[in-house]
Scaffold this motif. Structure first.
Motif, PDB file in Angstrom:
ATOM      1  N   UNK A  78      10.365   5.468  -6.539  1.00 41.24           N
ATOM      2  CA  UNK A  78      10.560   6.885  -6.868  1.00 41.24           C
ATOM      3  C   UNK A  78      10.476   7.138  -8.369  1.00 41.24           C
ATOM      4  N   UNK A  79      10.189   8.390  -8.716  1.00 36.19           N
ATOM      5  CA  UNK A  79      10.319   8.840 -10.101  1.00 36.19           C
ATOM      6  C   UNK A  79      11.805   9.000 -10.449  1.00 36.19           C
TER       7      UNK A  79
ATOM      8  N   UNK B 245       0.852  -1.204   0.000  1.00 34.98           N
ATOM      9  CA  UNK B 245       0.000   0.000   0.000  1.00 34.98           C
ATOM     10  C   UNK B 245       0.881   1.245   0.000  1.00 34.98           C
ATOM     11  N   UNK B 246       0.677   2.105  -1.009  1.00 35.85           N
ATOM     12  CA  UNK B 246       1.516   3.290  -1.165  1.00 35.85           C
ATOM     13  C   UNK B 246       0.678   4.545  -1.374  1.00 35.85           C
ATOM     14  N   UNK B 247       1.181   5.645  -0.823  1.00 33.55           N
ATOM     15  CA  UNK B 247       0.576   6.944  -1.042  1.00 33.55           C
ATOM     16  C   UNK B 247       1.586   7.855  -1.726  1.00 33.55           C
ATOM     17  N   UNK B 248       1.076   8.903  -2.350  1.00 33.15           N
ATOM     18  CA  UNK B 248       1.916   9.876  -3.036  1.00 33.15           C
ATOM     19  C   UNK B 248       1.915  11.183  -2.249  1.00 33.15           C
TER      20      UNK B 248
ATOM     21  N   UNK C  83       5.804   4.661  -0.378  1.00 31.16           N
ATOM     22  CA  UNK C  83       5.406   5.783  -1.216  1.00 31.16           C
ATOM     23  C   UNK C  83       5.926   5.588  -2.636  1.00 31.16           C
ATOM     24  N   UNK C  84       5.128   6.049  -3.589  1.00 33.12           N
ATOM     25  CA  UNK C  84       5.545   6.039  -4.985  1.00 33.12           C
ATOM     26  C   UNK C  84       5.137   7.343  -5.649  1.00 33.12           C
TER      27      UNK C  84
END
Length: 799
Positions: free
Chosen positions: A232-233, A171-174, A204-205
């Motif tokens: 990450x970007x 589970x990831x949030x931005x 996070x992503x």
């Protein structure tokens, strides 16, 4: 399932990179559905997965990010949810081969849940459930939830995963570069909430480069022992020769590997701008590093959308405000029956200002639909206070409805040692990620001795563990009985506090003021008992924080017990020689009507704003005076507080709704005479982009500030924008984009506006838009958020 969870214990797994960019390079047309390629061009999608597998990815993620029926409906594909999502997983399975894990991707729907948006919680669970059922049929190994902006939507997604599958969950949030989501959730609050729901890996992503993602995970680690994920970007997007590029090199993406491993990051992957070359570099860099990690000791936390509170261990005693309770409060009981929330909102604010870090919410009174009232109360408190909640009800139906409405991890008050209570309450706590207060009583009543209460506490703990709760999520109420009737049992309560802490290792809570019931000068007795309980290890106290003597005892005890380091909290309150008094409502001169209107907007008082407008009209104020001198001044203060991170988007939207309620009444007074517009603004999300949450918020706030807004919606072609700009003769055009793949459409629209000779100011914004990009394409202004957009438009059109 066991293979994946065992694998992340043994080593760091590499997750693949960007999907959308790769599909565009392979023929995905602007504005087309990426997920439809699972059916129309499966070989193309499989080729992307194979490229990442060959680059060394351990986890391959399906092309189902936008596979919910909400997203697919934009392409007329809402009837093919199961087919598209099942195919997406099956394609990965074909490409993966042995030694790879297949992760099914889930992205946000683009809708906000009530009360910020219009989506219902159960509706969201079912929407995500459709995808999850298809993933199971397709043979996924795990589910990866990515790029979520709203913690409540992600809660619904996690619950859907648990309800419809047994697959492990990522589970990831931005987060933005200020370290919060669009709706104001910091990493710590997200981590506490997701940990409690049972997500196996959290992180996070998107949105940030590897340095920013590391900073986010560093904060998450302070509150969770779960494995982490970094996705990450490849840096932040830039416009180069008319193309959106990500500058991060493969080597730069490995710069934080040592720190990420030490932090407990067990999955490392790539998001926007990453390619097989980036993934290969990550793989090679990991292969030469030691990858062991030992999880830290778990601790007990509660959370709201915007805050975290620790309970137990070495943390200070948590003050739980007790005032939102109808017992003995006729006015509050009457409001509950009328469906109003003014008392609730006022008490939430006053109690947190007085020192409460948690707020007990009780709506149980005769003649009230408790389930509806408790849900309404949760929305009201969450709109004005960041304090995590204690849901105070014995009605399982009311608790479940409220649990769906909360933004974080709450404390349920309460479950007892009775079997009926345990069976009804503990499954709710597990499903919705809550902690519980356990009352040290059972079918035989309240045990007279500390030993008897400790035995009941042990029985509650055993049942909670069997239900899937963590030990740290059980807080025992050793029960405070009035000393006027049970004088000898007061010390049994103190003994029970020590026994529960020392023998069971559990945190404790008391309703402290019960001790003095029926005796004169109650605060003297209550405060003394409070100090004794604190010395015995009390972890949380249900008190009236507006009672000065109680808070005096608390603050002094925290210093003496070493839980207020350097006496910082004590000095902050008493540095002026005496405590800052809490002024009861009604004391002192009443503010003027203009101030009251402003306060109502700031507090989001939708229930009371019309009455204030009526009063202002009766006092002779014109509609324009009410708007400009009262309502708008309040909204401007909301903007200032938002800019200082004192409030967040949900509070801004509540204030905007309050403004709209007031304007609806004022329009009746205008009798067809339109108020003077500050300007006419055309708003649109560009072609190929179906995300319009941010744009909708900007539209709402522009209207509240007196602008006329023409909203064209989402996925709007350049030709339609030009035609509407001419037809409506607008002063400005605002463009929004959320995806890196649609950024170029902004440049297309601005170029065509100039070529057509349409002279308007232009504004751009969205999650992937930057000031540099706005400058590069020739936009007149860039806004990072809705309130900044309003301020800049007002300044621009005032020239």
């Amino acid at each position: 399932m066991a293979d994946f969870l065992q694998a992340i214990k043994e080593r760091v797994l590499v997750l693949d990179g960007a999907m959308g960019t790769m599909l565009q390079e392979r023929g995905l047309k602007p504005g087309a559905s990426p997920e439809a390629m699972n059916l129309e061009f499966p070989a193309v999608v499989e080729g992307v997965h194979r490229a990442y597998a060959e680059a060394g990815a351990d986890i391959l993620v399906s092309n189902t990010f936008g596979g919910s029926r909400v997203k697919l409906a934009h392409y007329g594909l809402e009837g093919r949810v199961a087919e598209i999502n099942r195919a997406g997983v099956e394609i990965v399975r074909r490409a993966a081969g042995p030694g790879h894990f297949v992760a099914a991707s889930v992205g946000p729907t683009g809708r906000f849940l009530q009360p910020v948006g219009d989506a219902g919680f159960d509706e969201m669970v079912e929407i995500f459930g459709e995808q999850v059922r298809a993933f199971v049929e397709g043979g996924a190994d795990l589910i990866s939830m990515e790029t979520f902006l709203d913690i409540r939507e992600l809660r619904a997604a996690v619950i859907a995963c648990r309800e419809f599958s047994k697959l492990p969950i990522i589970a990831q949030m931005t987060f933005d570069d200020a370290g919060r989501t669009v709706l104001g959730t910091p990493p710590e609050a997200a981590a506490v909430t997701l940990d409690a729901l049972g997500a196996d890996v959290i992180g996070s992503n998107c949105g940030l480069g590897i340095d920013g993602i590391y900073a986010i995970l560093e904060k998450m680690r302070t509150v969770t022992a779960r494995p982490l994920i970094a996705q990450a970007n490849a840096g932040l997007p830039q416009l180069v020769d008319g193309r959106t590029v990500f500058p991060g090199t493969p080597e730069e993406m490995t710069a934080y590997h040592d720190r990420l491993i030490a932090l407990g990051t067990r999955v490392i992957g790539g998001c926007c701008g990453t390619t097989p070359a980036h993934i290969r570099a990550m793989r090679d860099a990991l292969d030469v590093r030691e990858q062991g990690w030992t999880p830290p000791k778990r601790r007990g936390f509660l959370s709201s959308r915007s805050a975290v509170v620790e309970i137990g261990g070495d943390a200070p005693c948590a003050i739980i405000g007790e005032r939102i309770n109808p017992t003995g409060k006729k006015a509050y009981s009457a409001e509950l029956r009328e469906g109003k929330t003014a008392y609730i909102r006022r008490e939430a604010q006053e109690q947190t200002r007085a020192g409460a870090v948690l707020l007990d919410v009780n709506c149980g009174t005769p003649g009230v639909d408790e389930a509806a009232a408790l849900e309404r109360a949760v929305y009201a408190v969450s709109g004005v206070s960041g304090a995590p909640l204690v849901l105070d009800s014995s009605d399982p139906a009311a608790l479940e409805r409220a649990l769906k409405a909360v933004d974080g991890k709450v404390l349920i008050n309460s479950v007892s040692g009775e079997e009926k209570s345990r069976c009804a309450i503990l499954p709710l706590a597990r499903k919705y990620g809550a902690a519980v207060i356990g009352l040290a009583l059972d079918e035989t009543g309240i045990p007279e001795t500390a030993e008897g209460r400790t035995q009941v506490a042990g029985k509650i703990l055993e049942a909670a563990l069997a239900a899937g709760l963590a030990k740290e999520d059980v807080v025992i109420d050793c029960l405070t009985l009035t000393v006027s009737a049970e004088q000898k049992r007061a010390m049994e309560t103190i003994r029970a506090l020590r026994a529960v802490r020392n023998e069971l290792g559990l945190a404790t809570v008391l309703g402290v003021s019960n001790i003095s019931f029926g005796l004169p000068n109650r605060p003297v007795l209550s405060a003394t008992f409070f100090a004794m309980a604190l010395e015995a290890g009390l972890a949380a106290a249900i008190v009236n924080p507006k009672e000065e003597r109680m808070m005096d005892a608390f603050r002094a005890a925290m210093v003496l017990l070493g839980k207020d380091e350097r006496a910082e909290e004590y000095i902050a309150v008493y540095g002026g020689a005496q405590a800052v008094p809490v002024v009861p409502k009604g004391e002192g001169p009443e503010p003027a009507i203009r101030e009251l209107l402003g306060y109502a907007v700031i507090e989001g008082d939708k229930d009371g704003i019309v009455a204030l407008v009526e009063r202002a009209l009766a006092e002779g104020l014109s509609p324009l005076q009410i708007s400009n001198e009262g309502l708008l001044s309040g909204l401007e203060e909301v903007g200032r507080r938002f800019g200082r991170n004192q409030i967040f988007l949900p509070q801004v939207m509540l204030s905007a709704e309050t403004m709209q309620t007031a304007f609806a009444r004022l329009k009746q007074e205008l009798r067809g005479d339109a108020a003077q517009s500050l300007g006419k603004i055309l708003m649109a999300t560009v072609e190929g982009d179906i995300h319009d949450i941010g744009k909708n918020i900007v539209c709402t706030l522009l209207e509240n500030h007196g602008f006329e807004v023409i909203d064209l919606g989402k996925n709007v072609p350049a030709a339609r924008i030009l035609d509407a700009a001419r037809t409506h003769q607008v002063d400005a055009v605002g463009l929004s984009a959320l995806m890196t793949t649609t950024l170029q459409q902004m440049e297309v629209v601005l170029g065509q506006l100039r070529e057509a000779g349409i002279k308007v100011f232009t504004m751009v914004g969205g999650a992937v838009v930057t000031q540099d990009y706005a400058d590069a394409i020739g936009a007149d202004l860039y806004a990072a958020d809705a309130l900044e957009a309003v301020a800049k438009v007002k300044a621009l059109l005032a020239r």
